[in-house]
Design an enzyme around this catalytic site. Structure first.
Site, mmCIF file in Angstrom:
data_model
loop_
_atom_site.group_PDB
_atom_site.id
_atom_site.type_symbol
_atom_site.label_atom_id
_atom_site.label_comp_id
_atom_site.label_asym_id
_atom_site.label_seq_id
_atom_site.Cartn_x
_atom_site.Cartn_y
_atom_site.Cartn_z
ATOM 1 N N GLY A 11 -2.432 123.272 -43.841
ATOM 2 C CA GLY A 11 -2.821 121.914 -44.244
ATOM 3 C C GLY A 11 -4.316 121.693 -44.088
ATOM 4 O O GLY A 11 -5.073 122.621 -43.759
ATOM 5 N N TYR A 146 6.407 107.531 -40.506
ATOM 6 C CA TYR A 146 5.270 108.263 -39.939
ATOM 7 C C TYR A 146 4.878 107.651 -38.597
ATOM 8 O O TYR A 146 4.765 108.348 -37.584
ATOM 9 C CB TYR A 146 4.114 108.200 -40.926
ATOM 10 C CG TYR A 146 2.891 108.993 -40.541
ATOM 11 C CD1 TYR A 146 2.930 110.384 -40.462
ATOM 12 C CD2 TYR A 146 1.674 108.358 -40.285
ATOM 13 C CE1 TYR A 146 1.787 111.114 -40.133
ATOM 14 C CE2 TYR A 146 0.530 109.086 -39.968
ATOM 15 C CZ TYR A 146 0.594 110.460 -39.891
ATOM 16 O OH TYR A 146 -0.537 111.177 -39.569
#
Ligand code: UDP
Length: 328
Positions: A11, A146
């Site tokens: 990422g 999240y």
């Protein structure tokens, strides 16, 4: 030689961490399930004998042979498009993934740093945000998957520290940008730069008066590295306190790219925080850290990166989810 496991290695932040630890002379094990990560971000490391890659989902039992000195848990979807598209994975990697990695840290007697976020403050009623602020989060809103996963992550990490005496560190990351961000992950900076490069109007959500404070990736990585090497176990904010409105951001990107495109106003997504700015007193006092890269310099480097993508990539990546999220 010290050995470090970095999850979310393919990422944005994970790949920059891999580079940093290789530079520091560590052996690096990168782990990623490639749901949102891209091998292109770490391709250059594959020929390095100090780098290994495990294609693995950390929500499943994690096994790594040999010793591990440090673990950095950076695996997680991290953009609003992701939360909408893969909400369950977002919850699982923050909860079950973190649990597995804490277990691994215990077995290996490793120090673990987990990537938390300014989203634990939700739509903050205290400004700027200090680490003592408990936050204003909607558990059931679209961003809740999240925010709550990260809050659980902090909680279970402190529990492992208190109950098992594990060496733990918690970084609360504020909006960070730079090369290797995904062009179409829906975040403001790549969205605006991508639109400017394609000659499209810039999609500002709401009236654009909401604020953010953007930190360049090199500053962020330095802060994380210092926190890992410190002996401080409570959460530490790492971000750049220079706050701007999203209108100002759009103007700066137009100026940077020399484009005379227009602003297209779109509705504000639900639960979009109205303001965000880190109080970095702790990072400054404990880690002697503060950001040094100006927006101008950081934006230029980021623009160079997006310009280096092929024309095909620039347009191909303009996929359906992005268009839907941007409502164009
Ligand atoms: N934003 C925007 N247009 C876009 C993408 C984002 O106006 O095309 C706004 C978004 O509503 C938010 C801010 O920019 O207020 C930062 O959004 P981002 O997704 O980058 O980060 P986060 O909201 O997670 O801080």
């Amino acid at each position: 030689m010290k050995r470090v496991l970095i999850t979310g290695a393919a990422g944005f932040l994970g790949s920059h961490l891999c580079d940093r630890f290789i530079e520091e002379g560590f052996e690096v094990i990168g782990m990623d399930n490639l749901i949102t990560g891209d091998l292109k971000n770490i391709e250059h490391l594959f020929s390095n004998s100090k780098f290994e890659f495990y294609h693995h989902d950390v929500t499943k039992f994690v096994h790594v042979p040999g010793k591990i000195d440090y673990i950095l848990h950076f695996a997680s979807p991290a953009s609003p498009i992701d939360y909408l598209k893969i909400p369950i994975q977002t919850l699982k990697v923050g909860a079950m993934g973190t649990h597995n990695l804490l277990g691994l840290a215990r077995v290996k007697n490793a120090r673990i740093l987990i990537a938390s976020t300014s989203e634990v403050y939700g739509d903050p009623l205290v400004h700027p945000q200090t680490e003592e602020y408990y936050g204003n989060v909607s558990a059931i809103g679209p961003r809740g998957v999240y925010d709550e996963a990260k809050r659980f992550m902090e909680s279970i990490t402190m529990a492992y520290h208190r109950y098992h005496g594990l060496e733990t560190r918690i970084v609360r990351i504020f909006n960070t940008y730079g090369p290797r961000m995904r062009l179409n992950d829906g975040r403001a900076i790549p969205a605006f730069i991508g639109q400017a490069l394609r000659g499209e109007d810039l999609t500002v959500f709401g009236d654009g008066s909401q604020t953010r404070s953007f930190c360049y990736v090199d500053d962020q990585i330095e802060g994380i590295f210092r926190l890992l090497m410190s002996d401080y176990v409570y959460p530490v904010n790492i971000g750049n306190p220079k706050e701007i409105t999203i209108n100002q951001l759009a103007e700066e990107i137009l100026e940077l790219t020399g484009s005379n495109l227009k602003i297209a106003r779109k509705p504000l997504p639900k639960d979009d925080p109205t303001q965000r700015k880190p109080d970095i007193t702790k990072a400054n006092e404990i880690l002697d850290w503060f950001p040094v890269v100006s927006r101008k310099e950081g934006f230029n480097k980021t623009l160079e990166y997006f310009k280096s993508l092929s024309e095909e990539e620039l347009f191909k990546k303009e996929h359906k989810d992005f268009k839907e999220y941007q409502r164009v």
